[in-house]
Write a protein that holds these residues in place. Sequence first.
Motif, short mmCIF file in Angstrom:
data_model
loop_
_atom_site.label_atom_id
_atom_site.label_comp_id
_atom_site.label_asym_id
_atom_site.label_seq_id
_atom_site.Cartn_x
_atom_site.Cartn_y
_atom_site.Cartn_z
N ASP A 140 0.84 -1.19 0.00
CA ASP A 140 0.00 0.00 0.00
C ASP A 140 0.88 1.25 0.00
O ASP A 140 1.65 1.48 0.94
CB ASP A 140 -0.89 -0.03 1.25
CG ASP A 140 -1.99 1.02 1.20
OD1 ASP A 140 -1.80 2.06 0.54
OD2 ASP A 140 -3.03 0.81 1.84
N ALA A 141 0.76 2.07 -1.03
CA ALA A 141 1.57 3.29 -1.16
C ALA A 141 1.34 4.25 0.00
O ALA A 141 2.19 5.10 0.29
CB ALA A 141 1.29 3.98 -2.48
N ARG A 142 0.18 4.11 0.68
CA ARG A 142 -0.08 5.00 1.81
C ARG A 142 0.91 4.76 2.95
O ARG A 142 1.19 5.67 3.74
CB ARG A 142 -1.52 4.80 2.31
CG ARG A 142 -2.56 5.32 1.32
CD ARG A 142 -3.97 4.96 1.74
NE ARG A 142 -4.19 3.51 1.70
CZ ARG A 142 -5.38 2.94 1.84
NH1 ARG A 142 -6.45 3.69 2.04
NH2 ARG A 142 -5.53 1.64 1.80
N LEU A 143 1.46 3.55 3.04
CA LEU A 143 2.51 3.28 4.03
C LEU A 143 3.69 4.21 3.80
O LEU A 143 4.24 4.78 4.73
CB LEU A 143 2.99 1.83 3.91
CG LEU A 143 2.08 0.71 4.41
CD1 LEU A 143 2.61 -0.63 3.94
CD2 LEU A 143 1.96 0.75 5.91
N VAL A 144 4.07 4.37 2.54
CA VAL A 144 5.21 5.21 2.20
C VAL A 144 4.91 6.67 2.49
O VAL A 144 5.70 7.37 3.13
CB VAL A 144 5.58 5.04 0.71
CG1 VAL A 144 6.76 5.95 0.35
CG2 VAL A 144 5.92 3.58 0.41
#
Length: 231
Positions: A193-197
């Motif tokens: 999940d790009a939201r982690l980054v």
Amino acid sequence: MSQLLLVEDDAVLAEVLSRALRELGHSVTVTGSGEEALESLYENGIAVDLVLLDVMLPGIDGFEVCRRIRARDPIPVILLTARGDPIDVVAGLEGGADDYVVKPIQPRILDARVKTVLRRSTPAPPSELPPPVLSLGDLDIDRRASLVTRQGAEVHLTPTELRLLFEFADHLGQVLSRRTLLQRVWDYGYSGDARLVDAAVARLRAKIEADPANPVLLRTVRGLGYRLVKP
């Protein structure tokens, strides 16, 4: 054997998960509320490697428990949530969680996520680290000592934030995409999940930038990703 603290108010689910995780080789302590979890950690002093934290808890919710843990130490936290809504996920990540798992939970998938978070929380042996201290203005990054200082004072980073900063430092000036960072820092492939980054970058900026809203070190490259630069 990893020492886990499972914070889950659903007694049936807590029993199922704790039993499965023990069969998979973990030691598990179970508490049913955020208050009990904080008491176990900071009054009873139990030693844990990672916290599995339900979001919907009676009393103090999981988001607040995560924030309180993160304010005191870098113990990795994985949120267990029935709510996959982006706003809830981002709120948890911005509160300092290292990862999240959406219910219903498959124990083997949870076990894999636990192992991944613990693996990236373990510093690499000194022989694998590039020597020297990297200085970026008033920020010094010492890979060998796993130490970051700003104006001479230690910057307290979580293991995930430290690995993220080291990854940027190892590729100074290069643009790193979210997908690349998920693979290198989180050990996730295309399903990450790009939201982690994005959440981790926001937390990192808050600690290393003089003005996080106008970063001069950790820059966003629109449509591509992020890069660390000399000021």
